[in-house]
Design an enzyme around this catalytic site. Structure first.
Site, PDB file in Angstrom:
ATOM      1  N   ALA A  10      24.285   4.189 -32.402  1.00 23.53           N
ATOM      2  CA  ALA A  10      22.899   4.342 -32.836  1.00 23.53           C
ATOM      3  C   ALA A  10      22.077   4.864 -31.675  1.00 23.53           C
ATOM      4  O   ALA A  10      22.508   4.825 -30.518  1.00 23.53           O
ATOM      5  CB  ALA A  10      22.325   3.016 -33.343  1.00 23.53           C
ATOM      6  N   LYS A  11      20.910   5.362 -31.973  1.00 31.07           N
ATOM      7  CA  LYS A  11      19.970   5.790 -30.931  1.00 31.07           C
ATOM      8  C   LYS A  11      18.589   5.883 -31.549  1.00 31.07           C
ATOM      9  O   LYS A  11      18.446   6.156 -32.742  1.00 31.07           O
ATOM     10  CB  LYS A  11      20.370   7.163 -30.364  1.00 31.07           C
ATOM     11  CG  LYS A  11      19.904   7.397 -28.941  1.00 31.07           C
ATOM     12  CD  LYS A  11      20.737   6.593 -27.946  1.00 31.07           C
ATOM     13  CE  LYS A  11      20.405   6.953 -26.515  1.00 31.07           C
ATOM     14  NZ  LYS A  11      21.330   6.292 -25.574  1.00 31.07           N
ATOM     15  N   GLY A  12      17.584   5.674 -30.743  1.00 30.66           N
ATOM     16  CA  GLY A  12      16.219   5.752 -31.259  1.00 30.66           C
ATOM     17  C   GLY A  12      15.228   6.003 -30.159  1.00 30.66           C
ATOM     18  O   GLY A  12      15.575   6.079 -28.978  1.00 30.66           O
ATOM     19  N   ASP A  65      16.718   2.682 -22.405  1.00 29.88           N
ATOM     20  CA  ASP A  65      17.087   4.076 -22.196  1.00 29.88           C
ATOM     21  C   ASP A  65      15.944   4.700 -21.397  1.00 29.88           C
ATOM     22  O   ASP A  65      15.154   3.992 -20.773  1.00 29.88           O
ATOM     23  CB  ASP A  65      17.296   4.775 -23.551  1.00 29.88           C
ATOM     24  CG  ASP A  65      18.177   6.017 -23.450  1.00 29.88           C
ATOM     25  OD1 ASP A  65      17.753   6.964 -22.770  1.00 29.88           O
ATOM     26  OD2 ASP A  65      19.265   6.042 -24.034  1.00 29.88           O
TER      27      ASP A  65
END
Length: 409
Positions: free
Chosen positions: A97-99, A138
């Site tokens: 996942a990433k956001g 991040d």
């Protein structure tokens, strides 16, 4: 998209169901939310946030949250795909996942950043959770940000749930060693790659683009282990000293914006010039897409170890392969972050705390295991790159999981 092209290439190297590869080209879900933020002066701005969830066949989604003005839906999807491969390469029970939020974090006061994080958490409440999707820090976010996210989620659920996020301060359930883990893993994989090519670290020159948590820590560890770090760069520029630099003595950009460029006695360079230095190992650890078709033929390093996510474009990869320059991919080299995040998640789920020594020893063991699996594939397969070998290892595990679970309904 580079991540999708890399998947397609790896798929041609394996005798696997093309339907599974087709499924993996797309995310399971992408959340797009609007985040109203009351600024300190009373005005209200509305920011856009994303959470891309790629594949959960091997376990809960896992991936970072970034605050950056260049965040896009497409970028989050690509990074989520890379997280899927990364977790599989490390044999972690996670999917990718990433956001992120489209915002310049430097434009926010601390209180504004906290309010933004808490509202973003509320908007994502239904799609995150310790058994569903576990965010991590991040670009533009850090341990404090993750603490706010954990607290906001816990308040919404009515109980303290540290496992909803990793990268937190240890005092509230974070793991020792998490912050330095991506840089440590880059250093470990660089050391192993040098050993593979019979290059003693004591005779190896290294240039690192990016002096953040990944590049900075990688430089410190490699210097400590005997390598000669001759060039470093941050957002403001680069420095080069063929006699060697002392990474340990240089502060981070956040503590001192002139820390790197102000190194006395070193030659001043641009970030672009650092990339073309004649060194044994080049570590691009800043941002993506810095090694491209435009500069790939100018790279003079004997080996590239990717510290950032996606620093090499597909066209540059082809050029490096043709020139015989090994490229050790990001999904292996910088996987220390998600690996220690997994350790943190285990500690939170079991309500146990590990010592820094145990974390580092376990990380070393996991990185060596992953390296050995990739190196074995690299040697067995003919005419295969390190990136291809890494993808083969990860993709085999993902495909096998899909075959056992099947397509529902």
């Amino acid at each position: 998209m580079t991540a999708r092209r890399q998947l397609e290439r790896a798929g041609t190297l394996l005798e696997i169901d093309s339907n599974v590869v087709e499924r993996l080209k797309y995310p399971q879900r992408v959340e797009r939310v609007s985040i109203p933020l009351e600024r300190d002066d009373g005005t209200v701005d509305v920011f856009t946030g994303y959470r891309a969830q790629h594949d959960s066949v091997r376990g809960p989604f896992k991936g970072g949250l970034r605050y950056h003005p260049a965040v896009t839906e497409e970028e989050c999807i690509g990074l989520a795909m890379w997280m899927t491969w990364k977790c599989a390469v490390m044999d972690l029970p996670f999917g990718g996942a990433k956001g992120g939020v489209v915002v310049d974090p430097h434009s926010l006061s601390d209180s504004e950043k906290e309010r933004l994080t808490r509202r973003f958490t509320q908007e994502l409440r239904d799609v995150i959770g310790p058994m569903h999707d576990i965010p991590a820090p991040d670009m533009g976010t850090d341990a404090e940000t993750m603490g706010w996210l954990m607290d906001a989620y816990s308040m919404q659920e009515g109980e303290t749930i540290p496992g909803v996020v990793t990268g937190k301060p240890p005092v509230i359930g974070g793991s020792y060693g998490r912050e330095k883990a991506p840089g440590r893993s880059v250093a470990i994989i660089t050391r192993q790659a040098c050993e593979y090519y019979d290059r003693p670290l004591s005779e190896t020159t290294v240039a690192v683009q990016g002096f953040g948590s990944v590049g900075g820590n990688a430089a410190v560890f490699l210097d400590e282990w005997g390598a000669n770090v001759v060039a470093l760069a941050d957002i403001d520029g680069a420095v080069y000293d063929p006699e060697g630099l002392d990474p340990e003595a240089i502060q981070s950009h956040g503590d001192d914006p002139a820390a790197v460029t102000g190194v006395s006695g070193a030659q001043q360079l641009s970030n672009e010039e650092l990339l073309t230095l004649d060194v044994d190992v080049l570590i691009p650890a800043a941002i993506g897409n810095v090694l491209t078709e435009a500069n790939a033929n100018d790279i003079n390093a004997s080996m590239i170890v990717e510290g950032a996510n996606g620093p090499t474009t597909s066209t540059a990869d082809v050029i490096f392969e043709r020139r015989g320059i090994p490229v050790i991919p990001d999904i292996l080299a910088n996987a220390g972050g998600v690996t220690v995040s997994y350790f943190e998640w285990l500690q939170d789920i079991n309500r146990q705390g590990w010592s820094l020594e145990r974390v580092n020893e376990k990380l070393e063991s996991e990185m060596l295991s992953a390296w050995n699996n990739v190196a074995e594939t690299y040697e067995i397969e003919e005419d295969i790159s390190w990136r291809d070998a890494t993808y083969v290892v990860g993709l085999q595990r993902i495909v096998e999981a899909h075959e056992y679970r099947g397509l529902w309904p």
